[in-house]
Design a protein around this motif. Structure first.
Motif, PDB file in Angstrom:
ATOM      1  N   ARG A 100      60.312  73.781  -4.352  1.00 35.15           N
ATOM      2  CA  ARG A 100      59.933  72.276  -4.389  1.00 35.15           C
ATOM      3  C   ARG A 100      60.234  71.782  -3.118  1.00 35.15           C
ATOM      4  O   ARG A 100      60.837  72.362  -2.131  1.00 35.15           O
ATOM      5  CB  ARG A 100      60.622  71.852  -5.464  1.00 35.15           C
ATOM      6  N   THR A 101      59.595  70.697  -2.915  1.00 34.32           N
ATOM      7  CA  THR A 101      59.666  69.927  -1.637  1.00 34.32           C
ATOM      8  C   THR A 101      60.513  68.491  -1.722  1.00 34.32           C
ATOM      9  O   THR A 101      61.403  68.280  -1.625  1.00 34.32           O
ATOM     10  CB  THR A 101      58.146  69.827  -1.081  1.00 34.32           C
ATOM     11  N   CYS A 102      59.583  67.574  -2.279  1.00 36.72           N
ATOM     12  CA  CYS A 102      60.162  66.011  -2.208  1.00 36.72           C
ATOM     13  C   CYS A 102      60.490  65.510  -3.646  1.00 36.72           C
ATOM     14  O   CYS A 102      60.273  66.091  -4.583  1.00 36.72           O
ATOM     15  CB  CYS A 102      59.061  65.395  -1.559  1.00 36.72           C
ATOM     16  N   HIS A 103      61.067  64.291  -3.695  1.00 34.34           N
ATOM     17  CA  HIS A 103      61.418  63.663  -4.792  1.00 34.34           C
ATOM     18  C   HIS A 103      60.151  63.028  -5.551  1.00 34.34           C
ATOM     19  O   HIS A 103      59.136  62.429  -5.157  1.00 34.34           O
ATOM     20  CB  HIS A 103      62.189  62.133  -4.504  1.00 34.34           C
ATOM     21  N   LEU A 104      59.863  63.497  -6.938  1.00 33.68           N
ATOM     22  CA  LEU A 104      58.722  63.136  -7.674  1.00 33.68           C
ATOM     23  C   LEU A 104      59.219  62.999  -9.219  1.00 33.68           C
ATOM     24  O   LEU A 104      60.368  63.565  -9.206  1.00 33.68           O
ATOM     25  CB  LEU A 104      57.792  64.321  -7.667  1.00 33.68           C
ATOM     26  N   ILE A 105      58.572  62.637  -9.845  1.00 31.41           N
ATOM     27  CA  ILE A 105      58.644  62.626 -11.342  1.00 31.41           C
ATOM     28  C   ILE A 105      57.235  63.230 -11.855  1.00 31.41           C
ATOM     29  O   ILE A 105      56.139  62.734 -11.674  1.00 31.41           O
ATOM     30  CB  ILE A 105      58.532  61.316 -12.225  1.00 31.41           C
ATOM     31  N   LEU A 106      57.282  64.469 -12.332  1.00 31.07           N
ATOM     32  CA  LEU A 106      56.283  65.123 -12.889  1.00 31.07           C
ATOM     33  C   LEU A 106      56.388  64.868 -14.549  1.00 31.07           C
ATOM     34  O   LEU A 106      57.028  64.681 -15.285  1.00 31.07           O
ATOM     35  CB  LEU A 106      56.001  66.375 -12.515  1.00 31.07           C
ATOM     36  N   GLY A 107      54.841  64.759 -14.973  1.00 30.73           N
ATOM     37  CA  GLY A 107      54.647  64.975 -16.483  1.00 30.73           C
ATOM     38  C   GLY A 107      53.771  65.895 -16.807  1.00 30.73           C
ATOM     39  O   GLY A 107      52.635  65.956 -16.227  1.00 30.73           O
ATOM     40  N   VAL A 108      54.098  66.701 -17.873  1.00 29.20           N
ATOM     41  CA  VAL A 108      53.337  67.829 -18.250  1.00 29.20           C
ATOM     42  C   VAL A 108      53.056  67.636 -19.920  1.00 29.20           C
ATOM     43  O   VAL A 108      54.292  67.657 -20.650  1.00 29.20           O
ATOM     44  CB  VAL A 108      53.741  69.259 -17.820  1.00 29.20           C
ATOM     45  N   ALA A 109      51.904  67.705 -20.395  1.00 32.05           N
ATOM     46  CA  ALA A 109      51.695  67.780 -21.980  1.00 32.05           C
ATOM     47  C   ALA A 109      50.891  68.882 -22.297  1.00 32.05           C
ATOM     48  O   ALA A 109      49.948  69.354 -21.463  1.00 32.05           O
ATOM     49  CB  ALA A 109      51.205  66.264 -22.250  1.00 32.05           C
ATOM     50  N   ASP A 110      51.228  69.142 -23.459  1.00 31.99           N
ATOM     51  CA  ASP A 110      50.460  70.472 -24.101  1.00 31.99           C
ATOM     52  C   ASP A 110      49.835  69.750 -25.429  1.00 31.99           C
ATOM     53  O   ASP A 110      50.534  69.638 -26.400  1.00 31.99           O
ATOM     54  CB  ASP A 110      51.271  71.371 -24.336  1.00 31.99           C
ATOM     55  N   GLY A 111      48.508  69.967 -25.544  1.00 31.78           N
ATOM     56  CA  GLY A 111      47.833  69.523 -26.588  1.00 31.78           C
ATOM     57  C   GLY A 111      47.735  70.480 -27.837  1.00 31.78           C
ATOM     58  O   GLY A 111      47.474  70.305 -28.834  1.00 31.78           O
ATOM     59  N   LYS A 112      48.197  71.753 -27.455  1.00 29.21           N
ATOM     60  CA  LYS A 112      48.251  72.943 -28.247  1.00 29.21           C
ATOM     61  C   LYS A 112      49.558  72.736 -29.038  1.00 29.21           C
ATOM     62  O   LYS A 112      49.617  72.931 -30.205  1.00 29.21           O
ATOM     63  CB  LYS A 112      48.329  74.130 -27.739  1.00 29.21           C
ATOM     64  N   LEU A 113      50.751  72.695 -28.317  1.00 33.33           N
ATOM     65  CA  LEU A 113      52.002  72.417 -29.033  1.00 33.33           C
ATOM     66  C   LEU A 113      52.295  71.095 -29.804  1.00 33.33           C
ATOM     67  O   LEU A 113      53.111  70.583 -30.260  1.00 33.33           O
ATOM     68  CB  LEU A 113      53.186  72.759 -27.848  1.00 33.33           C
ATOM     69  N   GLY A 114      51.565  69.805 -29.125  1.00 29.50           N
ATOM     70  CA  GLY A 114      51.595  68.754 -29.530  1.00 29.50           C
ATOM     71  C   GLY A 114      52.797  68.154 -29.087  1.00 29.50           C
ATOM     72  O   GLY A 114      53.659  67.488 -30.025  1.00 29.50           O
ATOM     73  N   THR A 115      53.282  68.398 -27.547  1.00 32.90           N
ATOM     74  CA  THR A 115      54.459  67.595 -26.920  1.00 32.90           C
ATOM     75  C   THR A 115      54.250  67.520 -25.594  1.00 32.90           C
ATOM     76  O   THR A 115      53.261  67.802 -24.998  1.00 32.90           O
ATOM     77  CB  THR A 115      55.605  68.550 -27.532  1.00 32.90           C
ATOM     78  N   ALA A 116      55.268  66.627 -25.120  1.00 31.61           N
ATOM     79  CA  ALA A 116      55.174  66.623 -23.577  1.00 31.61           C
ATOM     80  C   ALA A 116      56.603  66.645 -23.165  1.00 31.61           C
ATOM     81  O   ALA A 116      57.615  66.398 -23.695  1.00 31.61           O
ATOM     82  CB  ALA A 116      54.273  65.253 -23.206  1.00 31.61           C
ATOM     83  N   ARG A 117      56.714  66.754 -21.516  1.00 34.79           N
ATOM     84  CA  ARG A 117      57.798  66.919 -20.846  1.00 34.79           C
ATOM     85  C   ARG A 117      57.841  65.971 -19.575  1.00 34.79           C
ATOM     86  O   ARG A 117      56.669  66.000 -19.059  1.00 34.79           O
ATOM     87  CB  ARG A 117      58.425  68.234 -20.716  1.00 34.79           C
ATOM     88  N   MET A 118      58.966  65.284 -19.540  1.00 32.02           N
ATOM     89  CA  MET A 118      58.914  64.655 -17.998  1.00 32.02           C
ATOM     90  C   MET A 118      59.948  65.663 -17.120  1.00 32.02           C
ATOM     91  O   MET A 118      61.067  66.029 -17.565  1.00 32.02           O
ATOM     92  CB  MET A 118      59.525  63.079 -18.342  1.00 32.02           C
ATOM     93  N   ILE A 119      59.533  65.476 -15.815  1.00 33.87           N
ATOM     94  CA  ILE A 119      60.168  66.521 -14.941  1.00 33.87           C
ATOM     95  C   ILE A 119      61.022  65.547 -13.806  1.00 33.87           C
ATOM     96  O   ILE A 119      60.020  65.061 -12.853  1.00 33.87           O
ATOM     97  CB  ILE A 119      59.621  67.622 -14.526  1.00 33.87           C
TER      98      ILE A 119
END
Length: 446
Positions: free
Chosen positions: A308-327
């Motif tokens: 990885r490189t820089c300071h970020l906030i990522l969001g990934v959501a999964d419509g199959k599992l029906g949930t999301a995570r913030m990184i």
């Protein structure tokens, strides 16, 4: 009628000003800038009907087909690219969008070059890189930046850029340099991932609001690219929302019903690790997730293990599992959050069941709290339409473009900022959204 919510915003804004003032004195929030400390005002709802018209065929070439969607001034290019190599993708793209690339690229490059030079002291770049830009110029600095990341990049991405340059008859180095800018500029943004009881019918929804520079002319030529790999080495179909000539991912969805969001962090705290200019640029981390990963676990594993490189906030959501995570994302540290352990935990960033969210930055009290209130006010009834009407527009987030993803039904809603010579409001969140049915688009044959 007396608006209790409005009174609450004013009161909470006053509290935030006092808290932030005290925090600065005590060092608790020493990194919070004026931008993140002061804006407690709410925007008006977006009452413009969503455009649900069908794509209109424009042109086709070998390995590519071009459409337009939207109406009036809020039209978007929709391009499908097919092939067995990145070069196939790029050559079709560059052929069909040659005119648009020639118009947007010189203007955008000139603008961002000047902006970066003017803002060097505020960009938190390594001292040696600042001096390199000042002494040798931004193009040379970005060439060196590319040298630092090359070994982490997928060669097919460079092949795609080469195809664009050859077909559009533009300088290949300029295309590469354009894709190195994101590591420097990043931009303020907002995101959410909602599921279960937070939404109407328990759908999985995701927001990606891009608050970036609207003076560079990128919004004059908005493009949604649908990739159709002809071989497994190129992954699976995915949709990338960007501008003519730009193939990095800031906004998009995949055929596996994964969505991606991102926020550049200017105001971190000491829970973040350090940064590096050597690694996989985040726009290609996001692209990899859409192009190659099939589940939320795949995506999180990739983020954990990639350089990885820089300071970020990522969001990934999964419509199959029906949930999301913030990184929480940096070169040396990465942390994964759901609705039970979401950070930062503060009065201005409370946890919400079945939700992850972040407004504009990490330490950004007034913006974080506005997004919290907007989600809670609509909680249990949230749909893409309601989000467009009463969340992004009220929070005032998504200057350059906004993507709202329905990952349950595989539908994306997109709006762009006002283009040159157009009328109406500037900010994308105030303008008309277009609906893109990705069930249809991913299934389109050549």
């Amino acid at each position: 009628m007396f608006d209790c919510n409005y009174f609450y915003y004013i009161f909470f804004g006053f509290v935030l000003v006092v808290q932030t003032s005290l925090a600065h004195k005590t060092g608790i929030l020493k990194n919070v800038g004026a931008f993140c400390a002061n804006d407690t005002t709410r925007g008006d709802p977006n009452l413009i009907p969503i455009d649900v018209g069908q794509p209109r065929f424009i042109n086709k070439v070998e390995n590519g087909t071009l459409y337009q969607i939207g109406s009036g001034e809020d039209q978007v290019w929709l391009i499908h690219v097919y092939g067995n190599s990145g070069y196939d993708f790029g050559y079709a793209y560059g052929t069909l969008l040659r005119d648009q690339i020639h118009k947007v690229l010189p203007r955008a490059w000139a603008h961002f070059e000047q902006e970066i030079i003017d803002a060097l002291k505020d960009l938190k770049l390594p001292k040696w890189f600042e001096e390199l830009i000042a002494e040798k110029g931004l193009p040379i600095a970005l060439d060196i930046q590319n040298d630092l990341v090359r070994k982490y990049m997928d060669e097919e991405v460079y092949n795609e850029m080469r195809g664009i340059a050859d077909a559009a008859q533009i300088d290949y180095k300029t295309v590469v340099r354009l894709h190195m800018l994101g590591e420097i500029t990043r931009g303020r943004c907002s995101l959410y991932g909602l599921w279960g009881n937070a939404t109407l019918g328990g759908k999985t929804l995701q927001l990606r609001a891009l608050d970036w520079d609207v003076d560079g002319g990128l919004q004059d030529y908005p493009v949604i690219t649908i990739y159709h790999p002809g071989t497994s080495k190129l992954g699976h179909p995915f949709a990338n929302v960007a501008w003519a000539g730009y193939i990095g991912t800031l906004t998009g969805m995949s055929s596996y019903r994964l969505g991606i969001s991102e926020i550049g962090v200017s105001f971190p705290d000491d829970t973040f690790g350090d940064e590096s200019m050597s690694g996989l640029p985040f726009i290609f981390v996001e692209r990899y997730i859409l192009q190659y990963t099939e589940t939320l676990d795949d995506a999180l594993s990739f983020i954990a293990n990639v350089r990885r490189t820089c300071h970020l906030i990522l969001g990934v959501a999964d419509g199959k599992l029906g949930t999301a995570r913030m990184i929480q994302y940096s070169h040396s540290k990465v942390n994964f959050f759901d609705d039970q352990n979401l950070q930062p935990l503060a009065d201005w960033h409370p946890r919400i069941p079945n939700a992850i969210y972040s407004g504009m930055d990490w330490l950004c009290p007034s913006r974080q709290y506005k997004l919290y209130r907007a989600i809670v006010d609509q909680y249990g009834q949230i749909t893409p339409e309601l989000s467009i009407k009463n969340i992004t527009s009220v929070v005032k987030t998504g200057d350059l473009h906004v993507g709202v993803y329905d990952l349950t039904d595989n539908i994306m809603y997109v709006a762009n900022a006002r283009g040159t010579g157009e009328q109406g409001p500037m900010e994308a969140y105030k303008r008309q959204f277009v609906k893109v049915d990705l069930n249809v688009e991913f299934a389109r044959t050549r």
